[in-house]
Design a protein around this motif. Structure first.
Motif, PDB file in Angstrom:
ATOM      1  N   SER A 196       0.828  -1.210   0.000  1.00  0.00           N
ATOM      2  CA  SER A 196       0.000   0.000   0.000  1.00  0.00           C
ATOM      3  C   SER A 196       0.857   1.252   0.000  1.00  0.00           C
ATOM      4  N   ARG A 197       1.879   1.268   0.832  1.00  0.00           N
ATOM      5  CA  ARG A 197       2.750   2.438   0.925  1.00  0.00           C
ATOM      6  C   ARG A 197       3.496   2.689  -0.388  1.00  0.00           C
ATOM      7  N   GLU A 222     -10.802   8.316   1.097  1.00  0.00           N
ATOM      8  CA  GLU A 222      -9.546   8.590   1.789  1.00  0.00           C
ATOM      9  C   GLU A 222      -8.608   9.429   0.919  1.00  0.00           C
ATOM     10  N   ARG A 223      -8.557   9.128  -0.362  1.00  0.00           N
ATOM     11  CA  ARG A 223      -7.711   9.886  -1.287  1.00  0.00           C
ATOM     12  C   ARG A 223      -8.202  11.336  -1.383  1.00  0.00           C
ATOM     13  N   HIS A 271      -5.259  -1.106   5.297  1.00  0.00           N
ATOM     14  CA  HIS A 271      -4.278  -0.898   4.235  1.00  0.00           C
ATOM     15  C   HIS A 271      -4.973  -0.930   2.877  1.00  0.00           C
ATOM     16  N   ARG A 272      -4.543  -0.074   1.986  1.00  0.00           N
ATOM     17  CA  ARG A 272      -5.125   0.013   0.639  1.00  0.00           C
ATOM     18  C   ARG A 272      -5.128  -1.349  -0.050  1.00  0.00           C
ATOM     19  N   ASN A 286       0.959   4.164  -2.792  1.00  0.00           N
ATOM     20  CA  ASN A 286       0.630   5.533  -2.401  1.00  0.00           C
ATOM     21  C   ASN A 286       1.770   6.490  -2.758  1.00  0.00           C
ATOM     22  N   ASP A 345       1.651   7.063  -6.448  1.00  0.00           N
ATOM     23  CA  ASP A 345       0.545   7.961  -6.786  1.00  0.00           C
ATOM     24  C   ASP A 345       0.890   9.417  -6.490  1.00  0.00           C
ATOM     25  N   GLU A 346       1.665   9.630  -5.429  1.00  0.00           N
ATOM     26  CA  GLU A 346       2.009  10.989  -5.018  1.00  0.00           C
ATOM     27  C   GLU A 346       3.281  11.505  -5.695  1.00  0.00           C
ATOM     28  N   LEU A 360      -7.119  13.220   1.713  1.00  0.00           N
ATOM     29  CA  LEU A 360      -5.700  13.590   1.636  1.00  0.00           C
ATOM     30  C   LEU A 360      -5.481  14.768   0.700  1.00  0.00           C
ATOM     31  N   HIS A 366     -11.422   3.833  -0.543  1.00  0.00           N
ATOM     32  CA  HIS A 366     -10.139   4.382  -0.982  1.00  0.00           C
ATOM     33  C   HIS A 366     -10.332   5.760  -1.629  1.00  0.00           C
TER      34      HIS A 366
END
Length: 154
Positions: A24-25, A116-117, A93-94, A28, A31-32, A120, A113
């Motif tokens: 997941s991390r 949550e996105r 966790h995603r 993420n 994605d960022e 953020l 998800h």
């Protein structure tokens, strides 16, 4: 030779949850666009995968990390209980929500998800804060986070 079976379900679930967490991390971070964090978590993901491999292997680690080890024949796990543990704890966790959604509802996991996105993005100045002040964005983000778990409740 002692051939006593050893149930490793709980330990294996803990190791697999580490895989879900770091997977997941990694996604993420991708994605960022955060290359440093992606680099760090890719290593952590590698180590988490190694823990799963070690759990299922016998003997000491060889000097060569690519050298195969023997399967631990007496280590057993209950796949039904393992899935239940991963479903229960994986929801944080995603990757866990995607692979083991509560109630088996993948669309609910996707909705969680997305919420949550959006939270953020609002809180940390994502692509569209719709002209909200920082305090307003934080308040909306908090509300979205409160709504997200309701999306996967069976």
């Amino acid at each position: 030779m002692n051939r006593t079976r050893q149930d490793i379900t709980d330990l294996l679930a803990e190791d697999l949850l580490g895989l879900l967490d770091y997977t997941s991390r990694v996604f993420n971070a991708a994605d960022e666009g955060n290359g440093h964090y992606l680099h760090d978590k890719a290593r952590a993901l590698l180590l988490a995968a190694r823990r799963v491999y070690d759990r299922l292997s016998t003997g000491d680690r060889p000097d060569n990390p690519t050298e195969a080890r023997e399967f631990h024949e007496t280590a057993t796990f209950d796949p039904v209980r393992l899935r239940a543990l991963l479903t229960d704890q994986g929801r944080f966790h995603r990757a866990g929500r995607a692979l083991y959604p509560l109630g088996g509802d993948t669309s609910a996991a996707a909705a969680q998800h997305a919420l949550e996105r959006a939270a953020l993005d609002l809180q940390f100045g994502g692509p569209d804060t719709a002209g909200l002040t920082s305090a307003q964005a934080c308040a909306v983000a908090k509300w979205l986070r409160e709504q997200a778990p309701k999306r996967v409740t069976p």
